[in-house]
Design an enzyme around this catalytic site. Sequence first.
Site, short mmCIF file in Angstrom:
data_model
loop_
_atom_site.label_atom_id
_atom_site.label_comp_id
_atom_site.label_asym_id
_atom_site.label_seq_id
_atom_site.Cartn_x
_atom_site.Cartn_y
_atom_site.Cartn_z
N HIS A 1 0.40 -1.62 0.04
CA HIS A 1 -0.36 -0.23 0.47
C HIS A 1 0.49 1.35 -0.30
O HIS A 1 0.68 2.18 -0.35
CB HIS A 1 -0.94 -0.04 0.95
CG HIS A 1 -0.67 0.06 2.72
ND1 HIS A 1 -0.27 -1.13 3.17
CD2 HIS A 1 -0.07 1.40 3.11
CE1 HIS A 1 1.20 -0.25 4.54
NE2 HIS A 1 0.79 0.85 4.04
N ASP B 1 0.10 -7.91 1.35
CA ASP B 1 0.50 -6.52 1.51
C ASP B 1 2.15 -5.90 1.80
O ASP B 1 2.43 -5.80 2.54
CB ASP B 1 -0.08 -6.01 2.76
CG ASP B 1 0.03 -3.61 2.93
OD1 ASP B 1 0.33 -3.62 1.54
OD2 ASP B 1 -0.59 -3.57 3.52
N SER C 1 4.93 2.80 7.53
CA SER C 1 4.33 1.19 6.88
C SER C 1 5.79 1.13 5.95
O SER C 1 6.20 1.67 5.41
CB SER C 1 3.07 1.80 6.04
OG SER C 1 2.34 1.80 7.16
#
Length: 529
Positions: free
Chosen positions: A156, A186, A261
């Site tokens: 993402h 992911d 992230s």
Amino acid sequence: MATKIILPAVRRILLAATAATLAVSVAAPSFVAPALAQTQPQPQTQAEPPAQSQQQPQIQLQPLQQGQGPASVADLAEGLLGAVVNISTSQNVKGAEGPNAVPMPELPEGSPFQDFFDEFFKDRGGNGGVGPQRVQSLGSGFVVDAEKGIVITNNHVIADADEIEVNFSDGSTLKAELVGTDTKTDLAVLKIDPTLKKLTAVKFGDSNKMRIGDWVMAIGNPFGLGGTVTVGIISARNRDINSGPYDDFIQTDAAINRGNSGGPLFNMQGEVVGINTAIISPSGGSIGIGFSIPSELAIGVISQLTEFGETRRGWLGVRIQPVTDDIAETLDMKIAKGALVAGIIKGGPVDNGTILPGDVIIKFDGKDVDEMRDLPRVVAESPVGKAVDVVIVRKGVEQTVKVTLGRLEDGEKLAENAEGQPEEEGEAVASATVLGMTIGELNDETRTKFGVGADVSGVVITEVTPDSAAAERGILAGEVITEIAQESVSSPKDVMDRIAVLKEQGRKNALLMLASKTGELRFVTIRMD
């Protein structure tokens, strides 16, 4: 002006110090042993020693040993910061004609303002839109192969990016190309030119060895502040946050914020045991609940993405659902465990009858399947084409079958192409009422009425009585009963007969296999009392 700001601050400090002193002086006696609490001097007398019962008990206080965390992680962090990078992406997006777009006003013909508005809106994408815009985002990542220039981050972070740059802690920047992504976990693999810069890499550790309470360290790029180090512990393991089919997250209280992230979660040996991916937060900032992809799951995916540019997961070709206590009782299982096979995908590895709907898979390739969510993960981690032993429970009997795995990506395409054919002719409509359901023949008329596909067979449910046992289980009109207690049914009479047999056997629940209008199967237990 500066004095006006400083004096109140000093006054607050003095007040705080005074309050702290008062608090300590009040609280101190509670930590003093009773034998030491007496402070008034006593007169010296020759009185006889007090009786044994009047003596004060002597209590000796032992110093409390506080839990020892890492004395300092400075040396550890210093050696790892060079391998952790900031990921910056940019994307060109077309102007949106959404609710925020300003429409061009409609002017009367020949208006003197026509040229003005034409010029104003010319560069804004036409009538009310905005021109192309460049959107940028930031995330984190880390180098795992210095010789090949392999960098790991979250999918993402780089999704839909036109350009990707990797920024290092020394201020240097390199362009990156996308090697491969996996939306299910992911994860994304990037590649940079290792000849342009001497790279520092980190290695993966074994996340299975990590225990709740172990110290961990996160390094990332929160809110664009690169090279940020935070420390915490592993708060929980095996977390399912419903973000994908293979959820098995490590939960940590090490501060993870937006921009973290894709960054690594290290153990105290400097090994990557997790990849920071998500947080739970009502404000967007850290509240001590962060989630990391365990290295055990990530290593296999990263290896495939690096080698093939895509994932190649094993595929069993079954649809599954949890085994509840009611279902376990109906299937004569002592413990509710495993994954209940709700359907078989046509053309899949077990479409030959090796595994059947109603079977419960309790072990796969030597690994126990305690919950439904365990099965997709262990199957996906298995090599395509591998022959594995699968332990199932079929009609109360445990047995082992041999299955050769297919490829998940091929199976997904096969499942998408499974559509119904032209409708079939049926017999005259007949109906009955049982367990709070009105059931009828599945023929041409009922197929059309409820939109049931031609490849679905069984007995259609035409009505569900409110507050009935069927309604409590979420059964809806238009669903089709295909099996009862692992026996096929094709008419209302079959349903009535099977229910009667189960009652004669003293069963409390009936296990129904239901098909949706499109043929998707699920098992439901209904009380018969």
